[in-house]
Design a protein around this motif. Structure first.
Motif, PDB file in Angstrom:
ATOM      1  N   LEU A 189       0.625  -1.329  -0.057  1.00 33.40           N
ATOM      2  CA  LEU A 189      -0.049  -0.064   0.078  1.00 33.40           C
ATOM      3  C   LEU A 189       0.956   1.325  -0.112  1.00 33.40           C
ATOM      4  O   LEU A 189       0.416   2.420  -0.681  1.00 33.40           O
ATOM      5  N   LYS A 190       1.984   1.334   0.877  1.00 33.35           N
ATOM      6  CA  LYS A 190       3.055   2.297   0.701  1.00 33.35           C
ATOM      7  C   LYS A 190       3.444   2.345  -0.636  1.00 33.35           C
ATOM      8  O   LYS A 190       3.442   3.753  -1.062  1.00 33.35           O
ATOM      9  N   SER A 191       3.838   1.427  -1.178  1.00 30.25           N
ATOM     10  CA  SER A 191       4.314   1.589  -2.705  1.00 30.25           C
ATOM     11  C   SER A 191       3.353   2.020  -3.768  1.00 30.25           C
ATOM     12  O   SER A 191       3.562   2.979  -4.468  1.00 30.25           O
ATOM     13  N   LEU A 192       2.091   1.633  -3.451  1.00 30.80           N
ATOM     14  CA  LEU A 192       0.843   2.224  -4.431  1.00 30.80           C
ATOM     15  C   LEU A 192       0.808   3.555  -4.170  1.00 30.80           C
ATOM     16  O   LEU A 192       0.391   4.332  -5.107  1.00 30.80           O
ATOM     17  N   LEU A 193       0.810   3.950  -2.893  1.00 30.04           N
ATOM     18  CA  LEU A 193       0.711   5.503  -2.748  1.00 30.04           C
ATOM     19  C   LEU A 193       1.625   6.304  -3.299  1.00 30.04           C
ATOM     20  O   LEU A 193       1.386   7.357  -4.064  1.00 30.04           O
ATOM     21  N   LEU A 194       3.057   5.776  -3.222  1.00 34.61           N
ATOM     22  CA  LEU A 194       4.001   6.551  -4.075  1.00 34.61           C
ATOM     23  C   LEU A 194       3.842   6.405  -5.636  1.00 34.61           C
ATOM     24  O   LEU A 194       4.062   7.512  -6.272  1.00 34.61           O
ATOM     25  N   SER A 195       3.291   5.345  -5.996  1.00 31.10           N
ATOM     26  CA  SER A 195       3.003   5.159  -7.424  1.00 31.10           C
ATOM     27  C   SER A 195       1.638   6.065  -7.803  1.00 31.10           C
ATOM     28  O   SER A 195       1.970   6.556  -8.919  1.00 31.10           O
ATOM     29  N   LEU A 196       0.915   6.211  -6.996  1.00 34.28           N
ATOM     30  CA  LEU A 196      -0.227   7.213  -7.509  1.00 34.28           C
ATOM     31  C   LEU A 196       0.301   8.519  -7.572  1.00 34.28           C
ATOM     32  O   LEU A 196      -0.053   9.216  -8.402  1.00 34.28           O
ATOM     33  N   THR A 197       1.216   9.015  -6.582  1.00 34.85           N
ATOM     34  CA  THR A 197       1.975  10.074  -6.656  1.00 34.85           C
ATOM     35  C   THR A 197       2.675  10.473  -8.195  1.00 34.85           C
ATOM     36  O   THR A 197       2.725  11.467  -8.834  1.00 34.85           O
ATOM     37  N   ALA A 198       3.303   9.337  -8.643  1.00 38.31           N
ATOM     38  CA  ALA A 198       3.938   9.457  -9.759  1.00 38.31           C
ATOM     39  C   ALA A 198       3.223   9.306 -10.905  1.00 38.31           C
ATOM     40  O   ALA A 198       3.360   9.962 -12.045  1.00 38.31           O
ATOM     41  N   LEU A 199       1.809   8.633 -10.770  1.00 37.15           N
ATOM     42  CA  LEU A 199       0.952   8.865 -11.872  1.00 37.15           C
ATOM     43  C   LEU A 199       0.306  10.211 -11.957  1.00 37.15           C
ATOM     44  O   LEU A 199       0.328  10.698 -13.211  1.00 37.15           O
ATOM     45  N   VAL A 200       0.054  10.882 -10.816  1.00 38.18           N
ATOM     46  CA  VAL A 200      -0.227  12.380 -10.994  1.00 38.18           C
ATOM     47  C   VAL A 200       0.691  13.121 -11.848  1.00 38.18           C
ATOM     48  O   VAL A 200       0.426  13.972 -12.489  1.00 38.18           O
ATOM     49  N   ALA A 201       1.979  13.071 -11.298  1.00 38.83           N
ATOM     50  CA  ALA A 201       3.044  13.763 -11.838  1.00 38.83           C
ATOM     51  C   ALA A 201       3.095  13.525 -13.490  1.00 38.83           C
ATOM     52  O   ALA A 201       3.337  14.467 -14.322  1.00 38.83           O
ATOM     53  N   VAL A 202       3.166  12.184 -13.815  1.00 37.72           N
ATOM     54  CA  VAL A 202       3.382  11.747 -15.283  1.00 37.72           C
ATOM     55  C   VAL A 202       2.172  12.347 -15.842  1.00 37.72           C
ATOM     56  O   VAL A 202       2.402  12.961 -16.997  1.00 37.72           O
ATOM     57  N   THR A 203       0.962  12.211 -15.429  1.00 36.72           N
ATOM     58  CA  THR A 203       0.076  12.666 -16.083  1.00 36.72           C
ATOM     59  C   THR A 203       0.009  14.266 -16.405  1.00 36.72           C
ATOM     60  O   THR A 203      -0.320  14.937 -17.486  1.00 36.72           O
ATOM     61  N   ALA A 204       0.400  14.951 -15.534  1.00 33.78           N
ATOM     62  CA  ALA A 204       0.408  16.414 -15.210  1.00 33.78           C
ATOM     63  C   ALA A 204       1.288  16.999 -16.181  1.00 33.78           C
ATOM     64  O   ALA A 204       1.332  17.830 -16.939  1.00 33.78           O
ATOM     65  N   LEU A 205       2.783  16.303 -15.989  1.00 32.84           N
ATOM     66  CA  LEU A 205       3.853  16.837 -16.831  1.00 32.84           C
ATOM     67  C   LEU A 205       3.887  16.352 -18.309  1.00 32.84           C
ATOM     68  O   LEU A 205       4.726  16.824 -18.999  1.00 32.84           O
ATOM     69  N   VAL A 206       3.730  14.921 -18.635  1.00 33.68           N
ATOM     70  CA  VAL A 206       3.757  14.620 -19.809  1.00 33.68           C
ATOM     71  C   VAL A 206       2.460  14.321 -20.557  1.00 33.68           C
ATOM     72  O   VAL A 206       2.432  14.781 -21.735  1.00 33.68           O
ATOM     73  N   GLU A 207       1.659  13.617 -20.123  1.00 33.93           N
ATOM     74  CA  GLU A 207       0.273  13.414 -20.802  1.00 33.93           C
ATOM     75  C   GLU A 207      -0.397  14.400 -21.206  1.00 33.93           C
ATOM     76  O   GLU A 207      -0.973  14.670 -22.242  1.00 33.93           O
ATOM     77  N   VAL A 208      -0.686  15.735 -20.313  1.00 35.83           N
ATOM     78  CA  VAL A 208      -1.486  16.889 -20.739  1.00 35.83           C
ATOM     79  C   VAL A 208      -0.909  17.506 -21.842  1.00 35.83           C
ATOM     80  O   VAL A 208      -1.747  17.817 -22.708  1.00 35.83           O
ATOM     81  N   PRO A 209       0.457  18.051 -21.681  1.00 33.09           N
ATOM     82  CA  PRO A 209       0.962  18.647 -22.882  1.00 33.09           C
ATOM     83  C   PRO A 209       0.833  17.937 -24.172  1.00 33.09           C
ATOM     84  O   PRO A 209       0.664  18.514 -25.154  1.00 33.09           O
ATOM     85  N   ALA A 210       1.347  16.498 -23.933  1.00 34.94           N
ATOM     86  CA  ALA A 210       1.423  15.816 -25.122  1.00 34.94           C
ATOM     87  C   ALA A 210       0.107  15.482 -26.247  1.00 34.94           C
ATOM     88  O   ALA A 210       0.155  15.660 -27.391  1.00 34.94           O
ATOM     89  N   LYS A 211      -0.863  15.363 -25.212  1.00 36.97           N
ATOM     90  CA  LYS A 211      -2.054  15.189 -25.919  1.00 36.97           C
ATOM     91  C   LYS A 211      -3.093  16.351 -25.926  1.00 36.97           C
ATOM     92  O   LYS A 211      -3.775  16.321 -27.227  1.00 36.97           O
ATOM     93  N   LEU A 212      -3.128  17.427 -25.126  1.00 35.88           N
ATOM     94  CA  LEU A 212      -4.157  18.259 -25.226  1.00 35.88           C
ATOM     95  C   LEU A 212      -3.483  19.396 -25.940  1.00 35.88           C
ATOM     96  O   LEU A 212      -4.089  20.375 -26.048  1.00 35.88           O
ATOM     97  N   LEU A 213      -2.298  19.492 -26.338  1.00 37.10           N
ATOM     98  CA  LEU A 213      -1.709  20.601 -26.892  1.00 37.10           C
ATOM     99  C   LEU A 213      -1.346  20.516 -28.337  1.00 37.10           C
ATOM    100  O   LEU A 213      -0.760  21.290 -28.948  1.00 37.10           O
ATOM    101  N   THR A 214      -1.608  19.323 -28.789  1.00 42.70           N
ATOM    102  CA  THR A 214      -1.235  18.679 -30.072  1.00 42.70           C
ATOM    103  C   THR A 214      -2.660  18.842 -30.978  1.00 42.70           C
ATOM    104  O   THR A 214      -3.596  18.729 -30.511  1.00 42.70           O
ATOM    105  N   PRO A 215      -2.564  19.041 -32.389  1.00 42.81           N
ATOM    106  CA  PRO A 215      -3.677  19.357 -33.158  1.00 42.81           C
ATOM    107  C   PRO A 215      -4.024  17.780 -33.484  1.00 42.81           C
ATOM    108  O   PRO A 215      -4.235  17.384 -34.678  1.00 42.81           O
ATOM    109  N   THR A 216      -4.593  17.056 -32.630  1.00 44.27           N
ATOM    110  CA  THR A 216      -5.174  15.704 -32.661  1.00 44.27           C
ATOM    111  C   THR A 216      -6.688  15.978 -32.760  1.00 44.27           C
ATOM    112  O   THR A 216      -7.359  16.413 -31.967  1.00 44.27           O
ATOM    113  N   PRO A 217      -7.417  15.309 -33.903  1.00 46.54           N
ATOM    114  CA  PRO A 217      -8.749  15.375 -33.901  1.00 46.54           C
ATOM    115  C   PRO A 217      -9.648  14.899 -32.447  1.00 46.54           C
ATOM    116  O   PRO A 217     -10.501  15.347 -32.164  1.00 46.54           O
TER     117      PRO A 217
END
Length: 147
Positions: free
Chosen positions: A82-110
């Motif tokens: 559970l401790k590791s999953l909590l840390l992984s959840l933190t990493a998931l939020v960081a990856v989503t905010a720093l990588v996925e949001v700019p990569a997917k929502l700022l590109t001209p994809t339909p």
């Protein structure tokens, strides 16, 4: 100087195992039709994607594993998984905010939102696998109690 060396040694085995679990989950996901459609829509080559997943899994694995070893007593719950999953959840939020949001929502994809949600789901599966394996291996190697 002794503490950081010991911390990195204790973190290395769970980190590598977590990175391999991340890669294995990525490989399993990559065999699905939705992943094939996702790769085709975003022009992602298959073999480089697998290599990038290995590298990314190792980076995330070392981050989660080092944080687990270093801050074990400060994390809530008693279970290393559970401790590791909590840390992984933190990493998931960081990856989503720093990588996925700019990569997917700022590109001209339909269908930017659709591909953002698919990528987020893939990351949930991959990062959860990483967290579970790190927690299980940490608990097996070092036990839930600290020395």
């Amino acid at each position: 100087m002794t503490r950081p060396v010991r911390t990195w040694r204790r973190a290395s085995i769970p980190a590598v195992a977590g990175g391999l679990a991340f890669w294995a989950a990525n490989f399993a996901i990559s065999l699905t039709p939705i992943a094939a459609e996702y790769r085709a829509a975003l022009s992602i080559a298959y073999v480089p994607m697998l290599l990038e997943a290995m590298f990314g899994g190792m980076v995330l694995g070392f981050g989660v594993s080092y944080s687990l070893v270093r801050f074990y007593d400060r994390l809530p719950t008693q279970s290393p998984v559970l401790k590791s999953l909590l840390l992984s959840l933190t990493a998931l939020v960081a990856v989503t905010a720093l990588v996925e949001v700019p990569a997917k929502l700022l590109t001209p994809t339909p269908d930017a939102w659709r591909y953002f949600l698919i990528a987020a789901l893939f990351n949930v599966i991959r990062i959860a696998a990483l967290g579970v394996v790190i927690g299980l291996l940490y608990g097996r190697l070092y036990g839930p109690a600290r020395e």
